[in-house]
Design a protein around this motif. Structure first.
Motif, PDB file in Angstrom:
ATOM      1  N   VAL A   1       1.110  -1.042   0.026  1.00 36.49           N
ATOM      2  CA  VAL A   1       0.153   0.099   0.099  1.00 36.49           C
ATOM      3  C   VAL A   1       1.305   1.687  -0.196  1.00 36.49           C
ATOM      4  O   VAL A   1       1.957   1.196   0.552  1.00 36.49           O
ATOM      5  CB  VAL A   1      -0.605   0.122   1.157  1.00 36.49           C
ATOM      6  N   VAL A   2       0.406   2.046  -0.819  1.00 32.58           N
ATOM      7  CA  VAL A   2       1.083   3.517  -0.426  1.00 32.58           C
ATOM      8  C   VAL A   2       0.606   3.867   0.428  1.00 32.58           C
ATOM      9  O   VAL A   2       0.181   5.071   0.181  1.00 32.58           O
ATOM     10  CB  VAL A   2       0.823   4.281  -2.257  1.00 32.58           C
ATOM     11  N   LEU A   3       1.530   4.499   1.564  1.00 32.88           N
ATOM     12  CA  LEU A   3       1.576   4.426   2.769  1.00 32.88           C
ATOM     13  C   LEU A   3       2.902   4.462   3.628  1.00 32.88           C
ATOM     14  O   LEU A   3       3.947   4.045   3.517  1.00 32.88           O
ATOM     15  CB  LEU A   3       0.538   4.219   3.921  1.00 32.88           C
ATOM     16  N   THR A   4       3.080   5.597   4.437  1.00 31.43           N
ATOM     17  CA  THR A   4       4.311   5.927   5.458  1.00 31.43           C
ATOM     18  C   THR A   4       5.280   4.692   6.148  1.00 31.43           C
ATOM     19  O   THR A   4       6.328   5.295   6.367  1.00 31.43           O
ATOM     20  CB  THR A   4       4.553   7.215   5.964  1.00 31.43           C
ATOM     21  N   GLU A   5       4.379   3.820   6.365  1.00 34.33           N
ATOM     22  CA  GLU A   5       4.941   3.218   7.261  1.00 34.33           C
ATOM     23  C   GLU A   5       6.097   2.374   7.249  1.00 34.33           C
ATOM     24  O   GLU A   5       7.195   2.227   8.181  1.00 34.33           O
ATOM     25  CB  GLU A   5       3.895   1.437   7.400  1.00 34.33           C
ATOM     26  N   VAL A   6       5.857   1.484   5.868  1.00 30.86           N
ATOM     27  CA  VAL A   6       7.500   1.336   5.342  1.00 30.86           C
ATOM     28  C   VAL A   6       8.455   1.934   5.209  1.00 30.86           C
ATOM     29  O   VAL A   6       9.629   1.741   6.178  1.00 30.86           O
ATOM     30  CB  VAL A   6       7.912  -0.044   4.079  1.00 30.86           C
TER      31      VAL A   6
ATOM     32  N   TYR B   1      -0.551   3.665  13.528  1.00 33.35           N
ATOM     33  CA  TYR B   1       0.624   4.700  13.521  1.00 33.35           C
ATOM     34  C   TYR B   1       1.847   3.984  14.544  1.00 33.35           C
ATOM     35  O   TYR B   1       2.632   4.488  15.348  1.00 33.35           O
ATOM     36  CB  TYR B   1      -0.067   5.784  14.366  1.00 33.35           C
ATOM     37  N   VAL B   2       1.533   2.458  15.381  1.00 30.11           N
ATOM     38  CA  VAL B   2       2.380   2.157  15.996  1.00 30.11           C
ATOM     39  C   VAL B   2       3.222   0.833  14.668  1.00 30.11           C
ATOM     40  O   VAL B   2       3.683   0.093  15.889  1.00 30.11           O
ATOM     41  CB  VAL B   2       1.954   0.992  17.565  1.00 30.11           C
ATOM     42  N   VAL B   3       2.528   0.122  14.000  1.00 32.12           N
ATOM     43  CA  VAL B   3       3.464  -0.531  13.437  1.00 32.12           C
ATOM     44  C   VAL B   3       5.154  -0.369  13.474  1.00 32.12           C
ATOM     45  O   VAL B   3       5.648  -1.128  13.087  1.00 32.12           O
ATOM     46  CB  VAL B   3       3.010   0.091  11.595  1.00 32.12           C
TER      47      VAL B   3
ATOM     48  N   LEU C   1      11.129  13.795   7.903  1.00 32.43           N
ATOM     49  CA  LEU C   1      10.529  14.636   7.124  1.00 32.43           C
ATOM     50  C   LEU C   1       9.483  13.228   6.176  1.00 32.43           C
ATOM     51  O   LEU C   1       8.743  14.136   5.705  1.00 32.43           O
ATOM     52  CB  LEU C   1      11.639  13.505   6.241  1.00 32.43           C
ATOM     53  N   VAL C   2       9.633  12.010   6.696  1.00 32.18           N
ATOM     54  CA  VAL C   2       8.125  11.187   6.871  1.00 32.18           C
ATOM     55  C   VAL C   2       6.902  11.181   7.482  1.00 32.18           C
ATOM     56  O   VAL C   2       5.660  11.109   7.016  1.00 32.18           O
ATOM     57  CB  VAL C   2       9.136   9.723   6.933  1.00 32.18           C
ATOM     58  N   ARG C   3       7.488  11.188   8.965  1.00 34.75           N
ATOM     59  CA  ARG C   3       6.532  10.844   9.460  1.00 34.75           C
ATOM     60  C   ARG C   3       6.485  12.492  10.822  1.00 34.75           C
ATOM     61  O   ARG C   3       7.662  12.028  10.877  1.00 34.75           O
ATOM     62  CB  ARG C   3       6.353   9.672   9.889  1.00 34.75           C
TER      63      ARG C   3
ATOM     64  N   ILE D   1       6.482   3.676  25.495  1.00 31.61           N
ATOM     65  CA  ILE D   1       5.503   4.039  25.873  1.00 31.61           C
ATOM     66  C   ILE D   1       5.042   5.495  25.820  1.00 31.61           C
ATOM     67  O   ILE D   1       4.200   6.343  25.527  1.00 31.61           O
ATOM     68  CB  ILE D   1       5.605   4.221  27.516  1.00 31.61           C
ATOM     69  N   VAL D   2       5.902   6.456  25.630  1.00 31.58           N
ATOM     70  CA  VAL D   2       6.057   7.725  24.634  1.00 31.58           C
ATOM     71  C   VAL D   2       5.117   7.958  23.877  1.00 31.58           C
ATOM     72  O   VAL D   2       4.372   8.892  23.739  1.00 31.58           O
ATOM     73  CB  VAL D   2       7.095   8.247  24.996  1.00 31.58           C
ATOM     74  N   ARG D   3       5.255   6.759  22.611  1.00 25.57           N
ATOM     75  CA  ARG D   3       5.207   7.368  21.995  1.00 25.57           C
ATOM     76  C   ARG D   3       3.614   6.787  22.105  1.00 25.57           C
ATOM     77  O   ARG D   3       2.680   7.296  21.138  1.00 25.57           O
ATOM     78  CB  ARG D   3       5.870   5.870  20.066  1.00 25.57           C
ATOM     79  N   THR D   4       3.391   5.524  22.353  1.00 29.84           N
ATOM     80  CA  THR D   4       1.648   4.758  22.465  1.00 29.84           C
ATOM     81  C   THR D   4       0.533   6.331  23.467  1.00 29.84           C
ATOM     82  O   THR D   4      -0.246   6.549  22.882  1.00 29.84           O
ATOM     83  CB  THR D   4       1.734   4.244  23.501  1.00 29.84           C
ATOM     84  N   ALA D   5       1.260   7.505  24.602  1.00 26.33           N
ATOM     85  CA  ALA D   5       0.750   8.193  24.896  1.00 26.33           C
ATOM     86  C   ALA D   5       0.519   9.037  23.964  1.00 26.33           C
ATOM     87  O   ALA D   5      -0.484   9.767  24.249  1.00 26.33           O
ATOM     88  CB  ALA D   5       1.480   8.544  26.315  1.00 26.33           C
ATOM     89  N   PHE D   6       1.335   9.559  23.501  1.00 24.59           N
ATOM     90  CA  PHE D   6       1.256  10.899  21.687  1.00 24.59           C
ATOM     91  C   PHE D   6       0.240  10.363  21.492  1.00 24.59           C
ATOM     92  O   PHE D   6      -1.132  11.176  20.671  1.00 24.59           O
ATOM     93  CB  PHE D   6       2.038  11.173  21.490  1.00 24.59           C
TER      94      PHE D   6
END
Length: 508
Positions: A159-164, A485-487, A215-217, A469-474
């Motif tokens: 899929v054309v998304l930023t995750e990879v 968003y947690v991939v 620059l990606v996310r 933890i910080v990323r999940t809280a955000f």
């Protein structure tokens, strides 16, 4: 010849990437088989389950306009309008693929599949950097197999998304940050030359990769902030305040290097000081319904509810019956929201007016005053569970539903088994990662004392756990609890799981 980073350990050089456990031939065969399995899984998704997402068309348009018109923008009312709605890293990647291979969706997917395969090797290196010196080989191979067979990142190749792309840079930055937490330099033997990289060098390289990932996310500065905090705790006693301050400023400066051209472009072209993309992705002069989003944050917990609430704004009419009962505290409150929905549905562009948005904000404040624990604790916690444990089938041609089980089973056995399998795998990964953290702590404190020589890299484990933890809280503060968003966190999760393989099994 291959590069083998070395680390000082009790007066000897110990490879971070495995070198000779079981022989070079066995090592090469195992690596080849793991890489082959990882490539096969990614090609399965690319050829059998190609798909698109809501942002795919925008990313493709931005990338193609870069190639065709050398303008980072999109078409609006027949005019090519420069924009900063999305960070430029992923469109630049799409533009590069277009220039090399033409306008082919298959070329994009295959490029992402190969890039994600490289991320598997970075994940293995991440696990090895955490492991005790004597177990790095086993942990490296365990991490490689775990990453190669994990479907949660692999399916985003199609899929054309930023995750990879963001997962690749995030994992590379984590490897550098964790190697920077070591006390001694690391020697890289490449052919006849030896290169010596200090912990500071690794930390600065990690900051640079984090800047590229930003620059990606746009939320990737969270990684730099987390790493900086761990570095302060790690070196505060040995370096002193002045050196730590200089070191922190150096990391910030290196982090800003990749972002400087983007900020300069926004200043020159858009006449604004903008380092990251706008929070609400609004056009100049466009109103962002912040009050409406504040109201949804008092009740929006489930991923499926985002389709009829947050993502419906400006796209579809809204029906009061689509909202769950938890969105209202009383029949009077439900009537107020229904009236605002009716007003929204009568607008020609399906817009939430500033007046209606203020009313939503007032309802949000009232709900928070009545139940502050719900707004600030329970709903964010439920969002975190949604982000991590929703079955990751959103890119597959199935509805992803399990209940009522008998009805879903009668409709499609394959859909139920796939959804249940992906859901169970999500729980299993998190449980095993917690087990890896426990193993690291037990190994570090073996014998009742801190094991500095032979134990796992506990500071590196602390960095990974803190970042998760910080990323999940955000992400619980983002408008929609979107699991994708947690991939980019899964390489860290898999590296922690790989630590379970550090203990050599006992033989009779």
């Amino acid at each position: 010849m291959t590069a083998q980073p070395m680390a000082q350990h009790q007066g000897q050089e110990v490879p971070i990437i495995p070198a000779q456990e079981g022989g070079v031939t066995v090592l090469c065969v195992q690596t080849f088989l793991a890489a082959l399995a990882g490539l096969a899984l990614r090609l399965l998704f690319v050829f059998q389950f190609p798909t698109t997402a809501g942002d795919s068309d925008l990313y493709l348009q931005l990338g193609r306009n870069l190639v065709d018109h050398h303008v980072y923008g999109f078409w609006l009312d027949g005019h090519l309008v420069p924009t900063d709605l999305r960070m430029p890293g992923y469109p630049a990647f799409l533009a590069a693929v277009t220039m090399l291979f033409g306008r082919s969706m298959r070329a994009i997917s295959l490029s992402q599949a190969l890039l994600d395969l490289v991320t598997c090797f970075l994940t293995a290196t991440l696990g090895a950097a955490l492991a005790p010196a004597s177990a790095r080989c086993r942990v490296w191979f365990a991490g490689l197999w775990l990453a190669a067979t994990c479907p949660f990142v692999a399916n985003y190749s199609a899929v054309v998304l930023t995750e990879v792309l963001v997962t690749f840079f995030t994992t590379g930055a984590l490897v550098c940050f964790i190697l920077g937490l070591r006390q001694s330099p690391i020697e890289f033997k490449l052919w006849a030359h030896t290169r010596r990289v200090t912990p500071i060098g690794f930390a600065l390289l990690g900051a640079l990769l984090t800047g590229i990932a930003t620059l990606v996310r746009p939320e990737m500065p969270l990684l730099l902030a987390t790493a900086a905090l761990v570095y302060v705790l790690r070196w505060r006693s040995s370096l002193g305040f002045r050196r730590i301050a200089v070191f922190g400023l150096s990391m910030a400066g290196v982090f800003l290097v990749p972002l400087a051209p983007w900020a300069a472009r926004n200043f020159v072209t858009l006449h604004e000081t903008q380092l990251l993309s706008p929070r609400y992705a609004t056009l100049p002069g466009e109103y962002a319904p912040v009050g409406y989003f504040a109201w949804t944050k008092t009740w929006l917990e489930r991923y499926r509810d985002a389709y009829v609430s947050v993502w419906a704004v400006g796209e579809d009419p809204m029906n009061i019956d689509d909202s769950p009962s938890t969105a209202f505290d009383s029949p009077q409150e439900k009537a107020r929201v229904a009236a605002l929905f009716d007003q929204y549905n009568t607008e020609s562009n399906l817009d939430i007016t500033p007046e209606a948005d203020q009313e939503f904000a007032e309802i949000a404040r009232e709900r928070t005053r009545r139940h502050p624990f719900r707004t600030h604790v329970r709903v964010p916690f439920e969002r975190a569970l949604t982000i991590w444990f929703t079955p990751r089938t959103e890119l597959l041609p199935i509805d992803g539903k399990l209940w009522p089980l008998r009805e879903q089973w009668q409709d499609s056995h394959a859909d139920v088994l796939t959804t249940a399998g992906f859901g169970a795998l999500g729980y299993l990964y998190v449980a095993l990662a917690i087990g890896g953290v426990w193993f690291a702590w037990r190994g570090r404190c073996a014998g009742g004392a801190v094991n500095l020589q032979n134990g796992p890299n506990l500071w590196g484990v602390t960095l990974l756990v803190a970042y998760l933890i910080v990323r999940t809280a955000f992400l619980t503060t983002v408008e929609a609890p979107e699991p994708r968003y947690v991939v980019s966190c899964y390489p860290a999760v898999l590296a922690l799981i790989a630590l379970l393989f550090a203990s050599r099994p006992r033989r009779p």
